[in-house]
Scaffold this active site. Structure first.
Site, PDB file in Angstrom:
ATOM      1  N   VAL A  59      76.192  69.844  53.244  1.00 48.91           N
ATOM      2  CA  VAL A  59      75.222  70.659  53.958  1.00 48.91           C
ATOM      3  C   VAL A  59      74.447  69.965  54.818  1.00 48.91           C
ATOM      4  O   VAL A  59      73.723  69.015  54.412  1.00 48.91           O
ATOM      5  CB  VAL A  59      74.449  71.281  52.683  1.00 48.91           C
ATOM      6  CG1 VAL A  59      73.512  72.232  53.435  1.00 48.91           C
ATOM      7  CG2 VAL A  59      75.450  72.154  51.744  1.00 48.91           C
TER       8      VAL A  59
ATOM      9  N   TYR B  81      66.635  64.430  24.065  1.00 50.11           N
ATOM     10  CA  TYR B  81      67.337  64.979  25.193  1.00 50.11           C
ATOM     11  C   TYR B  81      67.548  66.593  24.744  1.00 50.11           C
ATOM     12  O   TYR B  81      68.497  67.000  24.388  1.00 50.11           O
ATOM     13  CB  TYR B  81      68.585  64.406  25.514  1.00 50.11           C
ATOM     14  CG  TYR B  81      68.690  63.387  26.324  1.00 50.11           C
ATOM     15  CD1 TYR B  81      67.673  62.311  26.240  1.00 50.11           C
ATOM     16  CD2 TYR B  81      69.709  62.967  27.364  1.00 50.11           C
ATOM     17  CE1 TYR B  81      67.397  61.293  26.984  1.00 50.11           C
ATOM     18  CE2 TYR B  81      69.390  61.761  27.787  1.00 50.11           C
ATOM     19  CZ  TYR B  81      68.425  60.923  28.018  1.00 50.11           C
ATOM     20  OH  TYR B  81      68.545  59.805  28.515  1.00 50.11           O
TER      21      TYR B  81
ATOM     22  N   TYR C 180      57.542  56.842  30.530  1.00 51.30           N
ATOM     23  CA  TYR C 180      58.465  56.339  29.752  1.00 51.30           C
ATOM     24  C   TYR C 180      57.976  55.989  28.379  1.00 51.30           C
ATOM     25  O   TYR C 180      58.483  55.965  27.250  1.00 51.30           O
ATOM     26  CB  TYR C 180      59.110  54.965  30.131  1.00 51.30           C
ATOM     27  CG  TYR C 180      60.524  55.444  30.964  1.00 51.30           C
ATOM     28  CD1 TYR C 180      61.765  55.093  30.270  1.00 51.30           C
ATOM     29  CD2 TYR C 180      60.587  56.200  32.141  1.00 51.30           C
ATOM     30  CE1 TYR C 180      63.160  55.631  30.904  1.00 51.30           C
ATOM     31  CE2 TYR C 180      61.853  56.421  32.709  1.00 51.30           C
ATOM     32  CZ  TYR C 180      63.233  56.072  32.105  1.00 51.30           C
ATOM     33  OH  TYR C 180      64.185  56.439  32.639  1.00 51.30           O
TER      34      TYR C 180
ATOM     35  N   THR D 283      67.306  59.920  33.772  1.00 51.43           N
ATOM     36  CA  THR D 283      68.071  60.585  32.598  1.00 51.43           C
ATOM     37  C   THR D 283      68.910  61.612  32.689  1.00 51.43           C
ATOM     38  O   THR D 283      68.478  62.440  33.458  1.00 51.43           O
ATOM     39  CB  THR D 283      66.929  60.891  31.270  1.00 51.43           C
ATOM     40  OG1 THR D 283      66.092  61.920  32.009  1.00 51.43           O
ATOM     41  CG2 THR D 283      66.276  59.757  31.093  1.00 51.43           C
TER      42      THR D 283
END
Length: 569
Positions: free
Chosen positions: A276, A112, A227, A525
């Site tokens: 919106v 990450y 993945y 994620t």
């Protein structure tokens, strides 16, 4: 031995370099070393930024505008249709009515890259002088994951899942997929790739991979391949989930609240309960937003953008149209009209290159699953689960009942899991992937079950049904949550169905979500949302600073060798 060499050769085929690049833990030092270097800061004084949707992508984008573009916070507006921010990062509830986690967003320390870098600059809510990244990693290192009951059979036996369970044909098919160019995989499903290998879907690997990431047989082969490549580090530890990084509390309290408070202190304008309804583009070939048409607390109004302003839209949300039940009431059947997907469909027909929402939102039977959150007085049940599994709360990650008709899994986090959770209450959550199937013990489809019925079904799988009455006596609430589109981002698609973060020809418009295209990265994620936000802001604002790259673990011979050995366990 020849077969091993053959697979090893396939794994490294096309690898560009032996080096792994900058790993996430090294990324911090990299950006710290760049801190003293001068970078051009775009002139933001006369610009305004408008974000559609109040999820992590929009909040991260606002933070990047303030931090890296010197844009004053009061020139940034975030429109959110609900009364609360966070998108799919949630965690709400009260001690009296029970708590709700629609799901859990697992993090990963090694992959990450942009998430950790951003949150190193967001102050902790509880620890002055520390960052959110510090809070999460310190907590995780003190509470390491080591699942001891990853798969459980119908007899209640904890299975030995050290072996992946592959046949040689399945190994070859898996590694061949990882080296197949994506352009050859349009619209293909995982099941199609393994069509002549039904045994693959009975392996330990498939049960663990499927329930860790919520894949289905009919999910996109694109995403499964991404993945496998992106999370190659996890392949060798999928049986223990040691790579899972946990937050101190649920993701709303641990991630969204500190980021929201930081933005509010900077003067960012939040317009909640404001939808919106449409986006107006300038005439011509390019993509330039001229106006936003809003429904603000039920009142329609229009916001016009100048030529200098930018607009960043969340084009879809996987938790759209979610519904909640309670202990005695099933989650209502959702009204199948995703708000964010609806806006995406409107803009997609106006300009080329804005993607196609229909493959993702076309079949709720394939994209839904259901979670449930249990709030109890005391810790009797958690202690029973701890003795059964061998894991203290927060150390076990997922427990999956592989013979469950619902393919039921539970997660017991470290307690407390909510900042407003009393010390005499405990919480855990679970989910089932097959909501239309009848339970093994409660003879109803999961989607038709009350919270109590889901709880009873779970107790039977734990072989604790003899304690049902006393455990139910302690239950405050069990809240089912039906999410019709939670797996939508995994649907089979063509490469062009997901738009680029900044579409070709755009002058002031970008999209961020789990439904945009970011080469080599994986959806579902936190990193995907943050990376998309950073790409959008840097491109529209002309920032020269680089986005943290995807760490190429798939090019690391050591990682590949370990994966190869794992496939033969």
């Amino acid at each position: 031995m020849k077969q091993k060499k053959k697979i090893g050769k396939m794994l490294v085929l096309g690898a560009a370099a032996a080096a792994t690049g900058i790993a996430a833990k090294k990324t911090y030092d990299y950006y710290k070393s760049k801190k003293g270097q001068k970078e051009e800061t775009p002139q933001a004084e006369n610009k305004k930024a408008y974000f559609i949707g109040g999820g992590l992508g929009s909040l991260a984008g606002a933070a990047y505008l303030i931090r890296d573009c010197s844009m004053p916070g009061n020139q940034i507006t975030i429109y959110e249709g609900m009364h609360i921010l966070g998108g799919s990062n949630d965690g709400i509830g009260t001690p009296e009515k029970g708590f709700v986690c629609r799901g859990g967003r697992m993090l990963n320390e090694e992959t990450y890259e942009n998430f950790w870098e951003l949150f190193r600059t967001i102050p902790s809510l509880e620890n002055p002088g520390r960052s959110v990244t510090d809070d999460i990693l310190n907590f995780d290192h003190a509470h390491p994951t080591n699942a001891k009951a990853r798969l459980i059979d119908k007899e209640g036996n904890i299975l030995d899942v050290k072996s992946m369970g592959f046949t040689q044909k399945e190994r070859l098919a898996l590694f061949r997929l990882m080296n197949t160019p994506e352009e050859k995989l349009d619209d293909m499903t995982i099941e199609e790739w393994f069509a002549d290998m039904p045994h693959f879907f009975t392996t330990n690997f498939w049960y663990m991979w499927q329930t860790t990431f919520a894949f289905q047989k009919w999910s996109s082969l694109f995403e499964f391949r991404r993945y496998m490549r992106r999370m190659i580090l996890e392949f060798s530890r999928i049986d223990t989930l040691e790579g899972v990084t946990r937050t101190p509390y649920n993701q709303y309290d641990s991630v969204i609240r500190p980021l929201e408070l930081y933005l509010r202190k900077q003067g960012v304008v939040f317009a909640e309960n404001c939808v919106v309804k449409d986006i107006e583009f300038a005439q011509g070939e390019g993509i330039t937003v001229k106006a936003l048409h809003l429904k603000d607390y039920g009142i329609e109004r229009t916001v016009e953008l100048s030529d200098r302003d930018i607009c960043i839209m969340t084009n879809a949300c996987m938790t759209d149209s979610a519904t909640l039940g309670d202990l005695h009431t099933p989650a209502p059947e959702p009204v199948l009209r995703p708000i964010s997907g609806e806006l995406w469909s409107k803009v997609a027909v106006k300009k080329q290159g804005l993607g196609n929402p229909y493959p993702f939102f076309g079949d709720v039977h394939e994209t839904n699953w259901e979670s449930f959150t249990v709030t109890s007085k005391g810790n009797k049940l958690l202690k029973m689960i701890e003795r059964y599994s061998g894991n203290v709360p927060g150390s076990g990650a997922l427990m999956t009942f592989k013979d469950s008709n619902w393919l039921l899994s539970i997660v017991v986090a470290a307690q407390p899991h909510f900042t407003n959770q009393p010390m005499d209450q405990t919480i855990f959550w679970g989910y089932g992937l097959y909501t239309s199937e009848e339970g093994n013990f409660v003879k109803k489809p999961m989607k038709d079950c009350t919270g109590e019925e889901m709880f009873i079904e779970l107790l039977h799988h734990l072989h604790m049904e003899d304690k049902k009455d006393e455990l139910l006596h302690d239950v405050v609430n069990v809240i089912p949550c039906m999410m019709p589109y939670v797996d939508a981002q995994f649907q089979p698609r063509k490469m062009a169905d997901r738009p680029n973060v900044v579409p070709k020809g755009s002058t002031n418009f970008a999209m961020v979500s789990q439904f945009v295209e970011i080469p080599d990265d994986m959806v579902f994620t936190e990193e995907y949302s943050v990376r998309a936000a950073r790409m959008a802001v840097y491109t529209l604002m002309g920032i020269k600073k680089k986005v943290c790259p995807v760490t190429p673990y798939f090019n690391d011979p050591k990682v590949l060798l370990k994966a190869l050995k794992t496939s033969y366990r």
